[in-house]
Write a protein that holds these residues in place. Structure first.
Motif, PDB file in Angstrom:
ATOM      1  N   GLU A   1       0.828  -1.211   0.000  1.00  0.00           N
ATOM      2  CA  GLU A   1       0.000   0.000   0.000  1.00  0.00           C
ATOM      3  C   GLU A   1       0.863   1.262   0.000  1.00  0.00           C
ATOM      4  O   GLU A   1       0.562   2.227  -0.712  1.00  0.00           O
ATOM      5  CB  GLU A   1      -0.944  -0.009   1.201  1.00  0.00           C
ATOM      6  CG  GLU A   1      -2.048  -1.040   1.093  1.00  0.00           C
ATOM      7  CD  GLU A   1      -2.832  -1.226   2.385  1.00  0.00           C
ATOM      8  OE1 GLU A   1      -2.505  -0.570   3.405  1.00  0.00           O
ATOM      9  OE2 GLU A   1      -3.761  -2.054   2.380  1.00  0.00           O
TER      10      GLU A   1
ATOM     11  N   ARG B   1       1.262   4.191  -3.028  1.00  0.00           N
ATOM     12  CA  ARG B   1       1.106   5.634  -2.810  1.00  0.00           C
ATOM     13  C   ARG B   1       2.353   6.405  -3.230  1.00  0.00           C
ATOM     14  O   ARG B   1       2.422   7.619  -3.082  1.00  0.00           O
ATOM     15  CB  ARG B   1       0.809   5.924  -1.329  1.00  0.00           C
ATOM     16  CG  ARG B   1      -0.532   5.450  -0.840  1.00  0.00           C
ATOM     17  CD  ARG B   1      -0.848   5.963   0.560  1.00  0.00           C
ATOM     18  NE  ARG B   1       0.131   5.563   1.562  1.00  0.00           N
ATOM     19  CZ  ARG B   1       0.060   4.462   2.320  1.00  0.00           C
ATOM     20  NH1 ARG B   1      -0.970   3.637   2.165  1.00  0.00           N
ATOM     21  NH2 ARG B   1       0.984   4.192   3.212  1.00  0.00           N
TER      22      ARG B   1
ATOM     23  N   GLU C   1       5.355   5.981  -1.825  1.00  0.00           N
ATOM     24  CA  GLU C   1       6.241   6.166  -0.678  1.00  0.00           C
ATOM     25  C   GLU C   1       7.418   5.198  -0.740  1.00  0.00           C
ATOM     26  O   GLU C   1       7.279   4.062  -1.183  1.00  0.00           O
ATOM     27  CB  GLU C   1       5.498   5.888   0.634  1.00  0.00           C
ATOM     28  CG  GLU C   1       4.382   6.838   0.940  1.00  0.00           C
ATOM     29  CD  GLU C   1       3.646   6.467   2.225  1.00  0.00           C
ATOM     30  OE1 GLU C   1       4.248   5.795   3.101  1.00  0.00           O
ATOM     31  OE2 GLU C   1       2.473   6.830   2.342  1.00  0.00           O
TER      32      GLU C   1
END
Length: 135
Positions: free
Chosen positions: A121, A125, A127
């Motif tokens: 996840e 995103r 990151e």
């Protein structure tokens, strides 16, 4: 996403720690014996050195599944976060799970899946994912 591994027991034949995800407690960790920085590395039986390492998820040829992999660990290769119950289940990698008895993890497969999901996840995103290992 920032993972933090705080080692809490180092004077046994294993190293027990707590893993935090973005500052919140997640689960326990189990590694081989921690050796002082200048102590000789014992292949397959030494906890990795403290430091901050990037984490990616790649397919493990050994485990035949997608697992987190720590990059750029000095004097170590192939350090993964994977399932296991005792220090005998690791040759230097980090095991995750619940700790109800000294040196033994439970629900390890569940915690690996939860951690993998959070990493996927975070990557989706955009990151970066890092782990800081503290003694």
């Amino acid at each position: 996403m920032e993972l933090t591994l705080n080692r809490i027991v180092k004077d046994k034949p294993y190293t027990l720690g707590k893993l935090l995800v973005d500052g919140k407690e997640c689960c326990y960790t189990l590694e081989p014996k921690w050796r002082k920085r200048k102590a000789k590395k014992v292949p397959g039986r030494t906890a990795i050195p403290e430091g901050r390492y990037p984490v990616v998820i790649t397919r493990s040829p050994k485990f035949k599944q997608w697992l987190p992999l720590l990059l750029h660990v000095p004097k170590f290769e192939g350090i993964r976060i994977h399932a296991g119950n005792t220090v005998e289940d690791t040759a230097g990698c980090i095991l995750v799970g619940e700790c109800q008895e000294p040196g033994i993890l439970t629900d390890s497969c569940l915690w690996v899946e939860k951690l993998k999901q959070r990493i996927v996840e975070a990557k989706a995103r955009g990151e970066g994912v890092w782990i800081s290992i503290n003694n």
